[in-house]
Design a protein around this motif. Structure first.
Motif, PDB file in Angstrom:
ATOM      1  N   PHE A  50      12.174 103.597 -12.664  1.00  8.98           N
ATOM      2  CA  PHE A  50      13.393 104.367 -12.458  1.00  8.98           C
ATOM      3  C   PHE A  50      14.416 103.603 -11.616  1.00  8.98           C
ATOM      4  CE2 PHE A  50      15.608 107.468  -9.603  1.00  8.98           C
ATOM      5  CZ  PHE A  50      16.507 107.930 -10.537  1.00  8.98           C
ATOM      6  N   CYS A  51      13.969 102.884 -10.600  1.00  7.80           N
ATOM      7  CA  CYS A  51      14.890 102.172  -9.717  1.00  7.80           C
ATOM      8  C   CYS A  51      14.961 100.676  -9.985  1.00  7.80           C
ATOM      9  CB  CYS A  51      14.495 102.409  -8.256  1.00  7.80           C
ATOM     10  SG  CYS A  51      14.911 104.063  -7.671  1.00  7.80           S
ATOM     11  N   GLY A  52      14.320 100.224 -11.031  1.00  9.26           N
ATOM     12  CA  GLY A  52      14.399  98.809 -11.333  1.00  9.26           C
ATOM     13  C   GLY A  52      13.414  97.986 -10.511  1.00  9.26           C
ATOM     14  N   LEU A  53      13.519  96.673 -10.647  1.00 13.02           N
ATOM     15  CA  LEU A  53      12.534  95.760 -10.074  1.00 13.02           C
ATOM     16  C   LEU A  53      12.669  95.586  -8.575  1.00 13.02           C
ATOM     17  CD1 LEU A  53      10.222  93.798 -10.740  1.00 13.02           C
ATOM     18  CD2 LEU A  53      11.957  92.030 -11.147  1.00 13.02           C
ATOM     19  N   TYR A  54      13.886  95.657  -8.047  1.00 12.18           N
ATOM     20  CA  TYR A  54      14.107  95.309  -6.649  1.00 12.18           C
ATOM     21  C   TYR A  54      14.604  96.491  -5.811  1.00 12.18           C
ATOM     22  CZ  TYR A  54      13.592  90.528  -8.277  1.00 12.18           C
ATOM     23  OH  TYR A  54      13.095  89.366  -8.832  1.00 12.18           O
ATOM     24  N   SER A  55      14.238  97.700  -6.179  1.00 15.95           N
ATOM     25  CA  SER A  55      14.661  98.877  -5.428  1.00 15.95           C
ATOM     26  C   SER A  55      13.488  99.823  -5.208  1.00 15.95           C
ATOM     27  CB  SER A  55      15.775  99.627  -6.166  1.00 15.95           C
ATOM     28  OG  SER A  55      16.924  98.837  -6.298  1.00 15.95           O
ATOM     29  N   LEU A  56      13.629 100.650  -4.180  1.00 15.73           N
ATOM     30  CA  LEU A  56      12.647 101.677  -3.867  1.00 15.73           C
ATOM     31  C   LEU A  56      13.259 103.044  -4.103  1.00 15.73           C
ATOM     32  CD1 LEU A  56      11.148 100.309  -0.511  1.00 15.73           C
ATOM     33  CD2 LEU A  56      10.070 100.293  -2.775  1.00 15.73           C
ATOM     34  N   CYS A  57      12.466 103.973  -4.602  1.00 16.68           N
ATOM     35  CA  CYS A  57      12.935 105.323  -4.910  1.00 16.68           C
ATOM     36  C   CYS A  57      12.685 106.246  -3.735  1.00 16.68           C
ATOM     37  CB  CYS A  57      12.232 105.854  -6.155  1.00 16.68           C
ATOM     38  SG  CYS A  57      12.894 107.426  -6.755  1.00 16.68           S
ATOM     39  N   GLY A  58      13.662 107.047  -3.417  1.00 20.28           N
ATOM     40  CA  GLY A  58      13.530 108.053  -2.370  1.00 20.28           C
ATOM     41  C   GLY A  58      14.435 109.227  -2.671  1.00 20.28           C
ATOM     42  N   TYR A  59      14.545 110.147  -1.724  1.00 21.02           N
ATOM     43  CA  TYR A  59      15.353 111.342  -1.930  1.00 21.02           C
ATOM     44  C   TYR A  59      16.302 111.555  -0.765  1.00 21.02           C
ATOM     45  CZ  TYR A  59      12.565 112.778  -5.942  1.00 21.02           C
ATOM     46  OH  TYR A  59      11.974 112.837  -7.177  1.00 21.02           O
ATOM     47  N   ASN A  60      17.487 112.055  -1.092  1.00 22.01           N
ATOM     48  CA  ASN A  60      18.398 112.532  -0.066  1.00 22.01           C
ATOM     49  C   ASN A  60      18.816 113.950  -0.422  1.00 22.01           C
ATOM     50  OD1 ASN A  60      20.345 112.312  -2.100  1.00 22.01           O
ATOM     51  ND2 ASN A  60      21.135 110.349  -1.344  1.00 22.01           N
TER      52      ASN A  60
ATOM     53  N   GLY B 136      19.337 114.537  -4.211  1.00 20.64           N
ATOM     54  CA  GLY B 136      18.288 114.256  -5.178  1.00 20.64           C
ATOM     55  C   GLY B 136      17.752 112.850  -5.045  1.00 20.64           C
ATOM     56  N   PRO B 137      17.154 112.310  -6.122  1.00 19.53           N
ATOM     57  CA  PRO B 137      16.560 110.972  -6.054  1.00 19.53           C
ATOM     58  C   PRO B 137      17.615 109.894  -5.846  1.00 19.53           C
ATOM     59  CG  PRO B 137      16.592 111.757  -8.311  1.00 19.53           C
ATOM     60  CD  PRO B 137      16.980 112.920  -7.445  1.00 19.53           C
ATOM     61  N   THR B 138      17.265 108.903  -5.055  1.00 18.78           N
ATOM     62  CA  THR B 138      18.181 107.793  -4.797  1.00 18.78           C
ATOM     63  C   THR B 138      17.401 106.494  -4.749  1.00 18.78           C
ATOM     64  OG1 THR B 138      19.878 106.942  -3.303  1.00 18.78           O
ATOM     65  CG2 THR B 138      18.002 108.061  -2.297  1.00 18.78           C
ATOM     66  N   CYS B 139      18.040 105.392  -5.078  1.00 15.54           N
ATOM     67  CA  CYS B 139      17.400 104.088  -5.106  1.00 15.54           C
ATOM     68  C   CYS B 139      17.994 103.200  -4.026  1.00 15.54           C
ATOM     69  CB  CYS B 139      17.572 103.434  -6.474  1.00 15.54           C
ATOM     70  SG  CYS B 139      16.810 104.360  -7.828  1.00 15.54           S
ATOM     71  N   ASP B 140      17.131 102.680  -3.154  1.00 13.15           N
ATOM     72  CA  ASP B 140      17.557 101.779  -2.090  1.00 13.15           C
ATOM     73  C   ASP B 140      16.977 100.398  -2.332  1.00 13.15           C
ATOM     74  OD1 ASP B 140      19.016 103.693  -0.602  1.00 13.15           O
ATOM     75  OD2 ASP B 140      17.122 104.501   0.162  1.00 13.15           O
ATOM     76  N   CYS B 141      17.784  99.372  -2.066  1.00 11.07           N
ATOM     77  CA  CYS B 141      17.342  98.013  -2.322  1.00 11.07           C
ATOM     78  C   CYS B 141      16.228  97.585  -1.375  1.00 11.07           C
ATOM     79  CB  CYS B 141      18.519  97.046  -2.201  1.00 11.07           C
ATOM     80  SG  CYS B 141      19.729  97.246  -3.521  1.00 11.07           S
ATOM     81  N   LEU B 142      15.301  96.826  -1.883  1.00 15.44           N
ATOM     82  CA  LEU B 142      14.150  96.341  -1.125  1.00 15.44           C
ATOM     83  C   LEU B 142      14.547  95.107  -0.311  1.00 15.44           C
ATOM     84  CD1 LEU B 142      11.045  96.658  -0.750  1.00 15.44           C
ATOM     85  CD2 LEU B 142      10.771  95.094  -2.684  1.00 15.44           C
ATOM     86  N   TYR B 143      14.266  95.140   1.004  1.00 15.07           N
ATOM     87  CA  TYR B 143      14.539  94.001   1.889  1.00 15.07           C
ATOM     88  C   TYR B 143      15.994  93.542   1.780  1.00 15.07           C
ATOM     89  CZ  TYR B 143       9.453  93.840   1.619  1.00 15.07           C
ATOM     90  OH  TYR B 143       8.132  94.177   1.629  1.00 15.07           O
ATOM     91  N   GLN B 144      16.883  94.466   1.848  1.00 20.29           N
ATOM     92  CA  GLN B 144      18.293  94.147   1.623  1.00 20.29           C
ATOM     93  C   GLN B 144      18.822  93.105   2.613  1.00 20.29           C
ATOM     94  OE1 GLN B 144      20.793  97.533   1.358  1.00 20.29           O
ATOM     95  NE2 GLN B 144      22.688  96.399   1.637  1.00 20.29           N
ATOM     96  N   ASP B 145      18.473  93.264   3.905  1.00 25.08           N
ATOM     97  CA  ASP B 145      19.013  92.364   4.922  1.00 25.08           C
ATOM     98  C   ASP B 145      18.425  90.966   4.814  1.00 25.08           C
ATOM     99  OD1 ASP B 145      20.585  94.382   5.900  1.00 25.08           O
ATOM    100  OD2 ASP B 145      19.091  95.025   7.365  1.00 25.08           O
ATOM    101  N   SER B 146      17.104  90.902   4.653  1.00 26.07           N
ATOM    102  CA  SER B 146      16.457  89.596   4.680  1.00 26.07           C
ATOM    103  C   SER B 146      16.616  88.819   3.384  1.00 26.07           C
ATOM    104  CB  SER B 146      14.961  89.762   4.996  1.00 26.07           C
ATOM    105  OG  SER B 146      14.342  90.553   3.995  1.00 26.07           O
ATOM    106  N   LEU B 147      16.687  89.537   2.244  1.00 25.09           N
ATOM    107  CA  LEU B 147      16.753  88.838   0.967  1.00 25.09           C
ATOM    108  C   LEU B 147      18.141  88.859   0.339  1.00 25.09           C
ATOM    109  CD1 LEU B 147      13.401  89.966  -0.678  1.00 25.09           C
ATOM    110  CD2 LEU B 147      13.871  87.911   0.660  1.00 25.09           C
ATOM    111  N   ASN B 148      19.085  89.568   1.014  1.00 25.20           N
ATOM    112  CA  ASN B 148      20.466  89.626   0.525  1.00 25.20           C
ATOM    113  C   ASN B 148      20.537  90.089  -0.929  1.00 25.20           C
ATOM    114  OD1 ASN B 148      23.231  89.419   0.718  1.00 25.20           O
ATOM    115  ND2 ASN B 148      23.276  87.270   0.054  1.00 25.20           N
ATOM    116  N   LEU B 149      19.836  91.212  -1.210  1.00 22.40           N
ATOM    117  CA  LEU B 149      19.813  91.753  -2.572  1.00 22.40           C
ATOM    118  C   LEU B 149      20.674  93.004  -2.695  1.00 22.40           C
ATOM    119  CD1 LEU B 149      16.025  91.360  -3.390  1.00 22.40           C
ATOM    120  CD2 LEU B 149      17.894  89.917  -4.150  1.00 22.40           C
TER     121      LEU B 149
END
Length: 359
Positions: free
Chosen positions: A323-333, A336-349
């Motif tokens: 649902f959130c693709g390869l480089y994102s994590l799924c959560g809720y706000n 509803g469901p929302t996708c946040d990028c994985l390691y955004q600060d360290s990997l600049n994604l």
């Protein structure tokens, strides 16, 4: 004709007109309508109490182009319309260069409510300089101009087709003599099942594509009769879990909001119901696989004039595979469901595109 048209007006279902004339019943009664119809049949114009009447059937030789997208034809009950759809399956930021789709949509009065329920070629996009034609050989064809290239056809030539009709249940049919159905859109579903429509192996429903990618998600009926939601044809993230060894004939969706598996003796061997099951106030429902990969039953709220979800296959949207693709994590706000990028600060994604554009 006047009585049925009067009933349509009282039902408060708006109709997008095509052409022709129709009577409205006014205080001076049905006699005026009879007179108007008589005058029209005799070839005399009659104004004042008449509106355009939607055309529900079109003859061989009929055609409409993308330049005249307002020319749709509608079902007799006014609920469905067929023609060029300049918004169906398109993102809000898309422009005309991305093309148009041709298909069947609801005719409920506003853009948000008028969702597409069937599209030519499963959402095939064509330019504005395209023509939809019911050819003299009986094929319904979508033609790109000026090349004349046929990009899709109904494969119904030499069957004796005489006309095309949009039925009250949303089924687009090609008919021969005696109104015999020779081809129907119900036999080639895209992403939606309407009430009374069935799914047979190897048919499937495919989620609409987003702006950036083709659809990954499918709702399938397997040879075994099991229903499943599948990502990329090899990852199953939801299934119907049949409890018996019954020989399944088909999956059906009925007007009460029930998705069923029917065996070869017409017995229900598995089912899921909308939470408004058998609610007499609900007159429109459909089953659809959405761009987020989930399968849902929708019911029309005639008071709020909106579609509401009565059931969904995967209760936790974050459990829909990919649902959130390869480089994102799924959560809720709170929305509803929302996708946040994985390691955004360290990997600049931070701008890496996820599957649904939330990345």
């Amino acid at each position: 004709m006047c009585v049925s048209w009067h009933n349509q007006l009282e039902s408060e279902i708006p109709i997008k007109h095509f052409r022709g004339k129709s009577c409205k019943v006014h205080s001076f009664g049905k006699s005026a309508c009879f007179l108007a119809v008589t005058l029209l049949l005799l070839g005399f114009p009659f104004c004042g109490v008449c509106d355009e009447l939607p055309m529900v059937s079109v003859p061989l030789g009929f055609e409409v182009s993308g330049y005249d997208r307002s020319r749709t034809w509608v079902s007799e009950n006014g609920v469905f319309a067929f023609g060029f759809l300049d918004y169906s399956q398109k993102d809000d930021n898309d422009d005309d260069a991305d093309g148009f789709v041709v298909g069947i949509r609801y005719n409920l009065g506003n853009k948000v409510s008028n969702v597409a329920v069937w599209t030519v070629g499963g959402g095939l996009r064509v330019s504005q300089n395209s023509t939809l034609r019911l050819s003299m050989d009986g094929r319904l064809a979508l033609v790109e101009n000026p090349s004349g290239l046929i990009v899709w056809s109904s494969d119904s030539s030499s069957l004796g087709v005489q006309k095309a009709t949009l039925l009250d249940n949303g089924n687009l049919v090609l008919m021969g003599f005696g109104d015999n159905v020779l081809w129907e859109s119900f036999n080639s579903p895209t992403n939606t099942l309407l009430t009374g429509q069935s799914l047979h192996f190897p048919q499937n429903l495919r989620a609409p594509s987003t702006k950036s990618i083709s659809s990954y998600y499918n709702f399938v009926i397997r040879r075994s009769g099991e229903l499943a939601l599948v990502w990329e044809s090899n990852v199953t993230y939801w299934r119907s879990h049949l409890s018996s060894s019954a020989i399944v004939k088909e999956a059906t969706f009925d007007s009460n909001g029930v998705l069923r598996l029917i065996d070869d003796t017409n017995r229900t061997v598995w089912s899921k119901s909308s939470k408004d099951f058998q609610d007499p106030s609900v007159v429109l429902r459909h089953l659809r696989i959405d761009t987020d990969g989930n399968l849902r039953i929708y019911s029309w709220d005639s008071v709020l004039h909106t579609w509401r979800v009565g059931w969904q296959a995967v209760e936790d949207q974050c459990k829909v595979f990919g649902f959130c693709g390869l480089y994102s994590l799924c959560g809720y706000n709170s929305t509803g469901p929302t996708c946040d990028c994985l390691y955004q600060d360290s990997l600049n994604l931070g701008n890496w595109p996820s599957r649904d554009g939330f990345g």
